[in-house]
Design an enzyme around this catalytic site. Structure first.
Site, mmCIF file in Angstrom:
data_model
loop_
_atom_site.group_PDB
_atom_site.id
_atom_site.type_symbol
_atom_site.label_atom_id
_atom_site.label_comp_id
_atom_site.label_asym_id
_atom_site.label_seq_id
_atom_site.Cartn_x
_atom_site.Cartn_y
_atom_site.Cartn_z
ATOM 1 N N LYS A 123 0.836 -1.209 0.000
ATOM 2 C CA LYS A 123 0.000 0.000 0.000
ATOM 3 C C LYS A 123 0.866 1.253 0.000
ATOM 4 C CE LYS A 123 -4.065 -1.935 2.391
ATOM 5 N NZ LYS A 123 -3.556 -3.280 2.744
ATOM 6 N N HIS A 167 -4.479 2.284 -0.915
ATOM 7 C CA HIS A 167 -5.426 1.351 -0.314
ATOM 8 C C HIS A 167 -6.722 1.385 -1.115
ATOM 9 C CE1 HIS A 167 -7.778 -0.968 2.294
ATOM 10 N NE2 HIS A 167 -7.619 -0.338 3.449
#
Length: 422
Positions: free
Chosen positions: A342, A347
Site C-alpha cells: 500500500k 489502499h
C-alpha cells in the site's frame, strides 16, 4: 480421502502505476510509488487530495463502446483483470462445463462512481429532493446492486456455475478468494474466477474518509504520503484497482501441465465484534485468523518466509497488526520479512486484498520480496522487519497475507509453493 486444494493458475491485475500483471510487479518491486494528486475529479475542497489512480484506456484494452457505456469503472477493471487471468491460465478452462465454472468477486463499495454521477444528475447537483427518473440512464439499477460486478465477470468468462459478490469491507478481496477456494474444496466447481475490484476515488468516498480523518492530508508530497509503519505516518492513501485469479483444483492443474503460481493452503476470517473503525491494540482477532489459517495449511510459524501486511499507514492499524503478528508467530515474527505494498499503490478498499494476493503469488513464483516504500523513520512500536525501501531477493515457499477492515473484519490467507504440501 485427500483434500481437494485450490491452485492459482492465472493472474490478472489492473493497478496504479501500469496496466497488467507485469507492470504491477515491476512497480511494487522497484520501490517507486504511484500516489499522486487526485485527477479524477476536482478535489480542491477536500482535506485529503491524494490517491493512487489507475491509468488505462478501456477501449484500447478491448472493451466495446457498449460495455464501457454500461459498466462502472470498477466493473471495467474487474472484467479486464479477469480476461488477463483467463488468458494467462492457458488451457485451464478447456473441456470444463460452464456449469462447473464459478465466480467469486469482492468489493467494498460497488459501483460508487457511476452511482454518484447519476445522483448528481437526478438531483440537479443536490438541489432537488424529489428526483425525476426520466433523467436516469437505463443501467442505474446495475450501479445500485453490487452483485452486477460478479455478473459482468461471469458473462465475460462464460461462467454458469456458482456466482457470488462478497462485500466485507477492506477484507473483501481475501474473503472472495477464500470463498472461491471453498467452492473448489467442496466440489461445487472445478474452476473459479476469483478476485476483487473497487474504484472508490469519488467525492463521496473522499468526503467520508475526510470526516473521520483516516486518510493522509500530505497533499504537498503525494509520492510520500503513504508511509506504513513510519513514525510520521498520518493516514492511508486511497487507491483503486482489481486483481482476479483463475483457481483450479491443484491435482488436475498439475496433471494437465498448467503453470501453478501457488497453492492456497489456508484461509480464515474473524470479527472483533467491537467497533466500526476502532481496533483493540492486542490484535487478538487477527492473530486468531492467522493461527487458524496456519492450522488449515498444516504449517508452523517458522515455515512462513514472508508476511504481506495489511499495512494501511494509520497509527492504530500498523500497531494492531504488529501485535497480531507477534502473538501468532511468536519469536519468528522478528525474523520473517514483512512489507506493505500500500506504500506504493495506495489502499483500494475491497480490492486491495486480492491485489496483495497477486503480490504474494508472484513473490513465491519469482523469489523477490516487495519493499515498504517511504519507510525512513520506523515507529518504535512497530519493531519488525518491514523490508524498508528496497526489494529483497529471497526464495519463499510459504507466504502469509493478512487483511483488516472497518466493521471488525480480520482475515488471513496462506499461500505455498506448488508441490510443497502432500
Amino acid at each position: 480421502m485427500s483434500r481437494r486444494r485450490a491452485a492459482i493458475v492465472g493472474i490478472g491485475v489492473m493497478a496504479p502505476g501500469g496496466t497488467g500483471r507485469e507492470a504491477f510487479w515491476d512497480l511494487i518491486t522497484s520501490g517507486k510509488t504511484a500516489t499522486r494528486t487526485i485527477s479524477l475529479f476536482d478535489a480542491s475542497g477536500f482535506r485529503s487530495r491524494v490517491a493512487a489512480e489507475c491509468d488505462f484506456d478501456a477501449a484500447e484494452l478491448g472493451l466495446g463502446v457498449r460495455e464501457i457505456r454500461r459498466m462502472d469503472r470498477a466493473a471495467q477493471l474487474a472484467v479486464l483483470s479477469a480476461r488477463e487471468a483467463v488468458a494467462d491460465a492457458g488451457n485451464a478452462l478447456d473441456g470444463i462445463s460452464p456449469h462447473r465454472i464459478g465466480v467469486s468477486i469482492g468489493s467494498a463499495v460497488g459501483c460508487t462512481m457511476r452511482l454518484e454521477d447519476e445522483y448528481v444528475v437526478l438531483s440537479d447537483r443536490g438541489r432537488q429532493w424529489e428526483v425525476d427518473p426520466a433523467y436516469a440512464v437505463p443501467h442505474l439499477y446495475d450501479y445500485m446492486v453490487p452483485s452486477t460486478l460478479a455478473c459482468e465477470v461471469a458473462w465475460s468468462c462464460g461462467a454458469e456455475g456458482p456466482v457470488a459478490l462478497i462485500s466485507t469491507g477492506c477484507t473483501s478481496g481475501v474473503d472472495a478468494i477464500g470463498h472461491g477456494v471453498r467452492l473448489i474444496e467442496q466440489g461445487s466447481a472445478d474452476v473459479v474466477i476469483a478476485g476483487a475490484t473497487d474504484a472508490p476515488i469519488s467525492p463521496i468516498t473522499v468526503a467520508c474518509f475526510d470526516a473521520i480523518r483516516a486518510t493522509s492530508p500530505n497533499n504537498a508530497d503525494p509520492e510520500h504520503a503513504s508511509r506504513p509503519f513510519d513514525l510520521h505516518r498520518d493516514g492511508f492513501v486511497l487507491g483503486e484497482g482489481s486483481a482476479v485469479f483463475v483457481l483450479a483444483e491443484e491435482e488436475r492443474a498439475r496433471r494437465d501441465g498448467m503453470r501453478v503460481y501457488a497453492t492456497v493452503a489456508g484461509f480464515a476470517t474473524r470479527s472483533n465484534a467491537y467497533h466500526m473503525t476502532g481496533l483493540r491494540p492486542d490484535g487478538r482477532e487477527m492473530a486468531e485468523a492467522i493461527r487458524h489459517a496456519m492450522a488449515e495449511a498444516c504449517i508452523a510459524p517458522q515455515d512462513i518466509g514472508y508476511v504481506n501486511a495489511h499495512g494501511s499507514g494509520t497509527k492504530q492499524n500498523d500497531r494492531h497488526e504488529t501485535s497480531a503478528v507477534k502473538t501468532s508467530l511468536g519469536e519468528h515474527a522478528r525474523r520473517v520479512p514483512m512489507s506493505s505494498i500500500k506504500s506504493m499503490i495506495g489502499h483500494s478498499l475491497g480490492s486491495i486484498g486480492a491485489i496483495e494476493t497477486a503480490a504474494c503469488a508472484l513473490t513465491i513464483d519469482r523469489g523477490l520480496v516487495p519493499p515498504t516504500a517511504n519507510l525512513h523513520t520506523p515507529d518504535p512500536e512497530c519493531d519488525l522487519d518491514y523490508v524498508p525501501l528496497t526489494a529483497r531477493e529471497q526464495k519463499t515457499d510459504v507466504v502469509l497475507s493478512v487483511a483488516s477492515g472497518f466493521g471488525g473484519f480480520q482475515s488471513a490467507m496462506v499461500l505455498t509453493r506448488p508441490g510443497r504440501l502432500p
